[in-house]
Design an enzyme around this catalytic site. Structure first.
Site, mmCIF file in Angstrom:
data_model
loop_
_atom_site.group_PDB
_atom_site.id
_atom_site.type_symbol
_atom_site.label_atom_id
_atom_site.label_comp_id
_atom_site.label_asym_id
_atom_site.label_seq_id
_atom_site.Cartn_x
_atom_site.Cartn_y
_atom_site.Cartn_z
ATOM 1 N N SER A 118 0.815 -1.211 0.000
ATOM 2 C CA SER A 118 0.000 0.000 0.000
ATOM 3 C C SER A 118 0.855 1.269 0.000
ATOM 4 O O SER A 118 1.523 1.588 0.995
ATOM 5 C CB SER A 118 -0.906 -0.035 1.244
HETATM 6 N N1 LIG Z 1 -7.839 8.343 0.869
HETATM 7 C C1 LIG Z 1 -6.878 7.421 1.376
HETATM 8 C C2 LIG Z 1 -6.812 6.247 0.431
HETATM 9 C C3 LIG Z 1 -6.008 5.085 0.977
HETATM 10 C C4 LIG Z 1 -6.147 3.861 0.086
HETATM 11 O O1 LIG Z 1 -6.675 3.946 -1.017
HETATM 12 N N2 LIG Z 1 -5.684 2.724 0.596
HETATM 13 C C5 LIG Z 1 -5.857 1.487 -0.118
HETATM 14 C C6 LIG Z 1 -4.605 0.677 -0.060
HETATM 15 S S1 LIG Z 1 -3.267 1.531 -0.857
HETATM 16 C C7 LIG Z 1 -6.999 0.727 0.540
HETATM 17 O O2 LIG Z 1 -6.793 -0.129 1.361
HETATM 18 N N3 LIG Z 1 -8.213 1.102 0.169
HETATM 19 C C8 LIG Z 1 -9.411 0.536 0.679
HETATM 20 C C9 LIG Z 1 -10.608 1.356 0.230
HETATM 21 O O3 LIG Z 1 -10.416 2.391 -0.434
HETATM 22 O O4 LIG Z 1 -11.728 0.956 0.557
HETATM 23 C C10 LIG Z 1 -5.513 8.109 1.520
HETATM 24 O O5 LIG Z 1 -5.339 9.202 0.967
HETATM 25 O O6 LIG Z 1 -4.638 7.588 2.209
#
Ligand SMILES: N[C@@H](CCC(=O)N[C@@H](CS)C(=O)NCC(=O)O)C(=O)O
EC number: 2.5.1.18
Length: 243
Positions: A30
């Site tokens: 991630s």
């Molecule tokens: N808006 C979050 C997004 C984080 C994200 O997309 N994480 C991914 C892994 S890299 C995830 O696990 N997403 C699950 C989801 O969006 O439901 C950020 O800016 O950190």
């Protein structure tokens, strides 16, 4: 003299026991977790927190929560690619997606890598920051220099760069294939699910008897508010980059 020593010990104990515990559940698959990881490492000495790393397995969290990786939805994948480029500058973390991100994230995956990190955690001694250094090296490989993190030779290279000796890496590689380590990674992943995590980064803060859970690397302003600390952007040493 005795009184001074007593006061020093007392101050140290009360300072450390008043620190707010912050747990970061992450997987090196991630890129958003890498951003959160670096921010928390920077804030560890700015906020009154005790930072604990919780290496876990994102695919297990996805499965257990009934979620689906955003990278599997074409429009989200497209958005992420653009988003990560601007976040890289903003956070001051050199993110550069692998040439075949789909293959790296979903076909190759990070099970071996996260078992390796779990084994490192098992061997870590207080203060040697091995988990931190090894995780960072793995993130650099997958999310910066487009290098493999599935093969033993790749994990060895990351371990050596993180400061482990060749013997230590060999021992950790063997340990990473053992049942107790497989079980440990599973149990930390289950712990994340108990907090109702559905993706990473997932940060769990314990403050004033309350547990606050945050998803994402874009929740630090709110996190600071909830734990009674001050947010000055992702680069506290360079607070012009405000969020
Ligand atoms: N808006 C979050 C997004 C984080 C994200 O997309 N994480 C991914 C892994 S890299 C995830 O696990 N997403 C699950 C989801 O969006 O439901 C950020 O800016 O950190």
């Amino acid at each position: 003299m005795i009184l001074i020593i007593h006061i020093r010990i007392h101050t140290y104990v009360s300072m450390s026991s008043s620190r707010k515990v912050v747990e970061l559940f992450y997987d090196v698959v991630s890129p958003y977790s890498w951003l959160a990881f670096e921010v928390l490492c920077r804030y560890r000495n700015v906020w009154n927190i005790e930072l604990k790393f919780k290496p876990a397995y994102l695919a297990g969290v996805m499965h257990g929560s009934g979620n689906r990786p955003p990278g599997m939805v074409p429009n989200k994948f497209h958005y992420m690619t653009t988003d990560l480029k601007r976040l890289s500058n903003y956070f001051g973390v050199h993110l550069s997606p692998p040439s075949n991100a789909f293959e790296a994230m979903f076909e190759k995956g990070t099970l071996n890598a996260m078992r390796f990190v779990t084994a490192v955690a098992e061997k870590e001694k207080e203060g040697d920051m091995l988990v931190e250094r090894v995780s960072r090296e793995l993130w650099k490989r997958i999310w910066s220099t487009d290098q493999d993190i599935t093969q033993p030779a790749s994990l060895t290279e990351a371990g050596l760069k993180a400061g482990l000796s060749a013997n230590e890496v060999e021992e950790i590689l063997t340990l990473s294939k053992s049942q107790p380590i497989k079980d440990k990674l599973k149990s930390v992943t289950e712990e994340a699910l108990e907090h109702k995590c559905f993706g990473f980064p997932c940060t769990v803060c314990y403050v004033n008897g309350k547990t606050e859970v945050f998803f994402g690397s874009d929740r630090f302003e709110l996190m600071a508010y909830c734990i009674g600390e001050k947010w000055v952007g992702p680069q506290p040493a360079n607070p012009t980059a405000k969020m």
